[in-house]
Design an enzyme around this catalytic site. Sequence first.
Site, mmCIF file in Angstrom:
data_model
loop_
_atom_site.group_PDB
_atom_site.id
_atom_site.type_symbol
_atom_site.label_atom_id
_atom_site.label_comp_id
_atom_site.label_asym_id
_atom_site.label_seq_id
_atom_site.Cartn_x
_atom_site.Cartn_y
_atom_site.Cartn_z
ATOM 1 N N ASP A 116 0.862 -1.311 -0.057
ATOM 2 C CA ASP A 116 0.032 -0.056 -0.081
ATOM 3 C C ASP A 116 0.823 1.247 0.000
ATOM 4 O OD1 ASP A 116 -2.336 1.607 -0.035
ATOM 5 O OD2 ASP A 116 -2.736 1.189 2.185
ATOM 6 N N GLY A 174 0.190 5.368 -4.226
ATOM 7 C CA GLY A 174 -0.473 6.745 -4.644
ATOM 8 C C GLY A 174 0.092 7.917 -3.963
ATOM 9 N N ARG A 175 0.485 7.647 -2.508
ATOM 10 C CA ARG A 175 0.894 8.615 -1.833
ATOM 11 C C ARG A 175 2.294 8.984 -2.288
ATOM 12 N NH1 ARG A 175 -1.386 6.149 3.339
ATOM 13 N NH2 ARG A 175 -1.993 4.390 1.953
ATOM 14 N N TRP A 176 3.049 7.960 -2.476
ATOM 15 C CA TRP A 176 4.502 8.002 -2.990
ATOM 16 C C TRP A 176 4.784 8.979 -4.103
ATOM 17 C CZ3 TRP A 176 7.624 7.188 -7.212
ATOM 18 C CH2 TRP A 176 8.880 7.108 -6.825
ATOM 19 N N SER A 221 -6.986 -5.733 -5.656
ATOM 20 C CA SER A 221 -8.443 -6.126 -4.890
ATOM 21 C C SER A 221 -9.221 -6.287 -5.783
ATOM 22 C CB SER A 221 -8.489 -5.365 -3.727
ATOM 23 O OG SER A 221 -9.158 -4.162 -4.065
ATOM 24 N N SER A 222 -10.376 -7.125 -5.226
ATOM 25 C CA SER A 222 -11.715 -7.032 -6.135
ATOM 26 C C SER A 222 -12.118 -5.628 -5.907
ATOM 27 C CB SER A 222 -12.603 -8.011 -5.534
ATOM 28 O OG SER A 222 -12.805 -8.246 -4.246
ATOM 29 N N ASN A 260 -10.705 -2.816 -6.248
ATOM 30 C CA ASN A 260 -9.732 -1.938 -7.324
ATOM 31 C C ASN A 260 -10.304 -1.635 -8.333
ATOM 32 O OD1 ASN A 260 -6.476 -3.045 -5.825
ATOM 33 N ND2 ASN A 260 -7.685 -1.356 -5.114
ATOM 34 N N ARG A 275 -5.258 -2.261 8.726
ATOM 35 C CA ARG A 275 -6.426 -3.102 8.503
ATOM 36 C C ARG A 275 -5.950 -4.333 7.411
ATOM 37 N NH1 ARG A 275 -7.974 2.068 6.801
ATOM 38 N NH2 ARG A 275 -7.283 2.295 4.617
ATOM 39 N N SER A 297 -8.184 -5.180 4.899
ATOM 40 C CA SER A 297 -8.626 -4.873 3.811
ATOM 41 C C SER A 297 -9.279 -6.170 2.973
ATOM 42 C CB SER A 297 -7.719 -4.105 2.954
ATOM 43 O OG SER A 297 -7.588 -2.650 3.514
ATOM 44 N N GLU A 314 0.999 -13.387 12.307
ATOM 45 C CA GLU A 314 1.413 -12.247 12.966
ATOM 46 C C GLU A 314 1.258 -11.023 11.953
ATOM 47 O OE1 GLU A 314 2.499 -12.124 16.096
ATOM 48 O OE2 GLU A 314 2.128 -14.332 16.202
#
Length: 251
Positions: free
Chosen positions: A29, A32-34, A74-75, A77, A203, A205, A216
């Site tokens: 994850d 986009g922020r990168w 992911s489904s 996305n 989370r 997701s 873990e």
Amino acid sequence: MALGNPDLKPLASGPAGPAPPQHIAVIMDGNGRWAAARGLPRAAGHRAGAQAVRRTIEAVMEAGVTWLTLYAFSSENWRRPADEVLELTGLLRHYIRQELAELSRQGVRVRVLGDRTRFEPETRAELDRAERATLGNTRMNLNMALSYGARDEIAAAARAAAQAAADGTLDPAALTVEKFERFLSTAGMPDPDLVIRTSGERRLSNFLLWQSAYAELIFLDVLWPDFGQAEFNGALAEFARRERRFGARPA
Ligand code: FPP
């Protein structure tokens, strides 16, 4: 098939900490922020994310971990803007075309988890080709979770089990956890020992919800394109400090 193989049972912690992870799963994850932090289009973040995928596979192989599952699409996305979906699926095809020979040379077996029927024929063909070409490889197993959602997977397994009961090949009263698992897309695979998520979100997701029952969880603040050897080593070190009890009392 490895079903029923006692080697695949989780190992609890010993005096020297838990057994090393056999299966690592990663929620990649923060692409986009990168990109946004650099004033770049999101596509540039995904391309940098693909480089991190390459680094991670190498690090995992080097560490002797034999199963790696990457949550690549992911489904949910599919709900992203069409141009981003196109970029991601194009990148995936490009990645497979470019990397397949090397992955195979290194002894990596590729499998796809998820609903591949939602991809266009060209991408589906590429995914099928990757699975076929690496079928006999045994050094490391790479699962790509694509168009994957855990609830969809569990619902599909429940449908298949119900159908088997209706066909008379399964006694509903005898449906145990182990028998149910044979209907999941991960049938015969060890459960993840460690789930890593980057980008600071905490989370799952809809990722491997059944299989991660005793995994873990390690949440890292680093954005996925910046994930590398140091972050991987850090996660392994943190895993080694965990006490795994699988619901049992400490000895
Ligand atoms: C999450 O970042 C990442 C994805 C939705 C896709 C992951 C894809 C890759 C790592 C690259 C391609 C993969 C392969 C296997 C070649 P985000 O876009 O949700 O980031 P954000 O939360 O910062 O917006």
